[in-house]
Scaffold this motif. Structure first.
Motif, PDB file in Angstrom:
ATOM      1  N   ALA A  81       0.835  -1.202   0.000  1.00 37.32           N
ATOM      2  CA  ALA A  81       0.000   0.000   0.000  1.00 37.32           C
ATOM      3  C   ALA A  81       0.874   1.258   0.000  1.00 37.32           C
ATOM      4  O   ALA A  81       0.627   2.213  -0.751  1.00 37.32           O
ATOM      5  CB  ALA A  81      -0.930  -0.006   1.208  1.00 37.32           C
ATOM      6  N   PHE A  82       1.891   1.273   0.834  1.00 36.85           N
ATOM      7  CA  PHE A  82       2.779   2.428   0.888  1.00 36.85           C
ATOM      8  C   PHE A  82       3.528   2.608  -0.427  1.00 36.85           C
ATOM      9  O   PHE A  82       3.642   3.726  -0.936  1.00 36.85           O
ATOM     10  CB  PHE A  82       3.775   2.293   2.050  1.00 36.85           C
ATOM     11  CG  PHE A  82       4.769   3.413   2.092  1.00 36.85           C
ATOM     12  CD1 PHE A  82       4.403   4.656   2.565  1.00 36.85           C
ATOM     13  CD2 PHE A  82       6.070   3.223   1.637  1.00 36.85           C
ATOM     14  CE1 PHE A  82       5.322   5.703   2.589  1.00 36.85           C
ATOM     15  CE2 PHE A  82       6.979   4.254   1.657  1.00 36.85           C
ATOM     16  CZ  PHE A  82       6.610   5.498   2.143  1.00 36.85           C
ATOM     17  N   ASP A  83       4.025   1.506  -0.988  1.00 40.51           N
ATOM     18  CA  ASP A  83       4.770   1.592  -2.256  1.00 40.51           C
ATOM     19  C   ASP A  83       3.882   2.133  -3.373  1.00 40.51           C
ATOM     20  O   ASP A  83       4.317   2.970  -4.165  1.00 40.51           O
ATOM     21  CB  ASP A  83       5.327   0.225  -2.640  1.00 40.51           C
ATOM     22  CG  ASP A  83       6.480  -0.202  -1.739  1.00 40.51           C
ATOM     23  OD1 ASP A  83       7.071   0.670  -1.073  1.00 40.51           O
ATOM     24  OD2 ASP A  83       6.777  -1.414  -1.706  1.00 40.51           O
ATOM     25  N   GLU A  84       2.617   1.693  -3.437  1.00 40.22           N
ATOM     26  CA  GLU A  84       1.699   2.197  -4.457  1.00 40.22           C
ATOM     27  C   GLU A  84       1.402   3.669  -4.251  1.00 40.22           C
ATOM     28  O   GLU A  84       1.371   4.447  -5.198  1.00 40.22           O
ATOM     29  CB  GLU A  84       0.398   1.380  -4.441  1.00 40.22           C
ATOM     30  CG  GLU A  84       0.570  -0.014  -4.982  1.00 40.22           C
ATOM     31  CD  GLU A  84      -0.697  -0.845  -4.829  1.00 40.22           C
ATOM     32  OE1 GLU A  84      -1.681  -0.369  -4.207  1.00 40.22           O
ATOM     33  OE2 GLU A  84      -0.701  -1.985  -5.329  1.00 40.22           O
ATOM     34  N   TRP A  85       1.183   4.084  -2.997  1.00 41.36           N
ATOM     35  CA  TRP A  85       0.928   5.488  -2.700  1.00 41.36           C
ATOM     36  C   TRP A  85       2.126   6.345  -3.080  1.00 41.36           C
ATOM     37  O   TRP A  85       1.972   7.400  -3.700  1.00 41.36           O
ATOM     38  CB  TRP A  85       0.607   5.650  -1.213  1.00 41.36           C
ATOM     39  CG  TRP A  85       0.496   7.094  -0.806  1.00 41.36           C
ATOM     40  CD1 TRP A  85      -0.580   7.905  -0.950  1.00 41.36           C
ATOM     41  CD2 TRP A  85       1.527   7.869  -0.196  1.00 41.36           C
ATOM     42  NE1 TRP A  85      -0.282   9.157  -0.468  1.00 41.36           N
ATOM     43  CE2 TRP A  85       1.012   9.164  -0.001  1.00 41.36           C
ATOM     44  CE3 TRP A  85       2.840   7.608   0.205  1.00 41.36           C
ATOM     45  CZ2 TRP A  85       1.746  10.188   0.568  1.00 41.36           C
ATOM     46  CZ3 TRP A  85       3.575   8.625   0.768  1.00 41.36           C
ATOM     47  CH2 TRP A  85       3.036   9.900   0.954  1.00 41.36           C
ATOM     48  N   ARG A  86       3.335   5.875  -2.714  1.00 43.04           N
ATOM     49  CA  ARG A  86       4.547   6.630  -3.017  1.00 43.04           C
ATOM     50  C   ARG A  86       4.735   6.774  -4.524  1.00 43.04           C
ATOM     51  O   ARG A  86       5.053   7.855  -5.023  1.00 43.04           O
ATOM     52  CB  ARG A  86       5.773   5.965  -2.397  1.00 43.04           C
ATOM     53  CG  ARG A  86       7.053   6.763  -2.669  1.00 43.04           C
ATOM     54  CD  ARG A  86       8.248   6.147  -2.060  1.00 43.04           C
ATOM     55  NE  ARG A  86       8.441   4.820  -2.642  1.00 43.04           N
ATOM     56  CZ  ARG A  86       9.309   3.946  -2.212  1.00 43.04           C
ATOM     57  NH1 ARG A  86      10.040   4.216  -1.167  1.00 43.04           N
ATOM     58  NH2 ARG A  86       9.428   2.770  -2.794  1.00 43.04           N
ATOM     59  N   GLU A  87       4.518   5.705  -5.286  1.00 40.80           N
ATOM     60  CA  GLU A  87       4.664   5.772  -6.737  1.00 40.80           C
ATOM     61  C   GLU A  87       3.646   6.739  -7.344  1.00 40.80           C
ATOM     62  O   GLU A  87       3.973   7.493  -8.253  1.00 40.80           O
ATOM     63  CB  GLU A  87       4.532   4.378  -7.346  1.00 40.80           C
ATOM     64  CG  GLU A  87       5.743   3.507  -7.069  1.00 40.80           C
ATOM     65  CD  GLU A  87       5.569   2.077  -7.551  1.00 40.80           C
ATOM     66  OE1 GLU A  87       4.640   1.824  -8.348  1.00 40.80           O
ATOM     67  OE2 GLU A  87       6.355   1.223  -7.129  1.00 40.80           O
ATOM     68  N   ALA A  88       2.411   6.725  -6.813  1.00 43.16           N
ATOM     69  CA  ALA A  88       1.400   7.655  -7.312  1.00 43.16           C
ATOM     70  C   ALA A  88       1.787   9.100  -7.003  1.00 43.16           C
ATOM     71  O   ALA A  88       1.642   9.994  -7.848  1.00 43.16           O
ATOM     72  CB  ALA A  88       0.033   7.320  -6.701  1.00 43.16           C
ATOM     73  N   GLU A  89       2.292   9.342  -5.792  1.00 42.86           N
ATOM     74  CA  GLU A  89       2.717  10.695  -5.413  1.00 42.86           C
ATOM     75  C   GLU A  89       3.904  11.156  -6.253  1.00 42.86           C
ATOM     76  O   GLU A  89       3.955  12.301  -6.691  1.00 42.86           O
ATOM     77  CB  GLU A  89       3.080  10.746  -3.920  1.00 42.86           C
ATOM     78  CG  GLU A  89       1.889  10.713  -3.005  1.00 42.86           C
ATOM     79  CD  GLU A  89       1.007  11.931  -3.169  1.00 42.86           C
ATOM     80  OE1 GLU A  89       1.504  13.074  -3.040  1.00 42.86           O
ATOM     81  OE2 GLU A  89      -0.194  11.733  -3.442  1.00 42.86           O
ATOM     82  N   LEU A  90       4.860  10.257  -6.485  1.00 43.70           N
ATOM     83  CA  LEU A  90       6.012  10.621  -7.317  1.00 43.70           C
ATOM     84  C   LEU A  90       5.572  10.932  -8.745  1.00 43.70           C
ATOM     85  O   LEU A  90       6.072  11.885  -9.358  1.00 43.70           O
ATOM     86  CB  LEU A  90       7.053   9.512  -7.303  1.00 43.70           C
ATOM     87  CG  LEU A  90       7.829   9.346  -5.992  1.00 43.70           C
ATOM     88  CD1 LEU A  90       8.710   8.092  -6.057  1.00 43.70           C
ATOM     89  CD2 LEU A  90       8.663  10.570  -5.694  1.00 43.70           C
TER      90      LEU A  90
END
Length: 141
Positions: A81-90
């Motif tokens: 979940a964190f990795d997906e959120w971070r990729e979306a934010e980036l």
């Protein structure tokens, strides 16, 4: 081939030659004397220091080679979940940066056009004043 041994004339030790060079160094230019004193006191340790420094740099470069091709910001944490959120934010931030770059380019073009128009206006005014026989200084006051 010459081989360095302990009987060398200038070696990191208190020999008459090194003492004379140190004193002469202080007389001519004090940093030379200080450098010779440092060589006498710490010269034996220079080889070990050089080897340690080279080994440290080699280990550091080996770590860079291991991580080559992987960007540090894109490694996975293990939390999906964190990795997906971070990729979306980036991705969102990258899109914002792209928009800002486009706006900057548009503004730069606008400023260039304004400068060109102002330069053309000043040049046209200069040419009119020149044709009318007046000097730019007389008409400006």
């Amino acid at each position: 081939m010459l081989k360095m041994n302990q009987s060398a004339l200038i070696r990191p030790d208190w020999t008459p030659a090194t003492i004379a060079l140190m004193v002469l160094g202080f007389i001519v230019f004090w940093p030379l004397g200080l450098a010779m004193l440092a060589y006498i006191l710490f010269g034996d340790k220079l080889k070990a220091f050089k080897k340690d420094a080279n080994d440290s740099v080699d280990r550091m470069c080996a770590g860079f080679r291991r991580n080559q091709g992987r960007h540090w910001a894109h490694h996975r944490t293990g939390n999906v979940a964190f990795d997906e959120w971070r990729e979306a934010e980036l991705a969102r931030l990258e899109e914002e940066r792209r928009k800002l770059d486009e706006m900057r380019e548009e503004f730069d073009a606008y400023v260039r056009e304004l400068r060109r128009a102002k330069d053309k206006e000043e040049f046209d005014r200069f040419m009119r004043e020149r044709r009318n026989g007046g000097t730019p200084e007389a008409t400006a006051s």
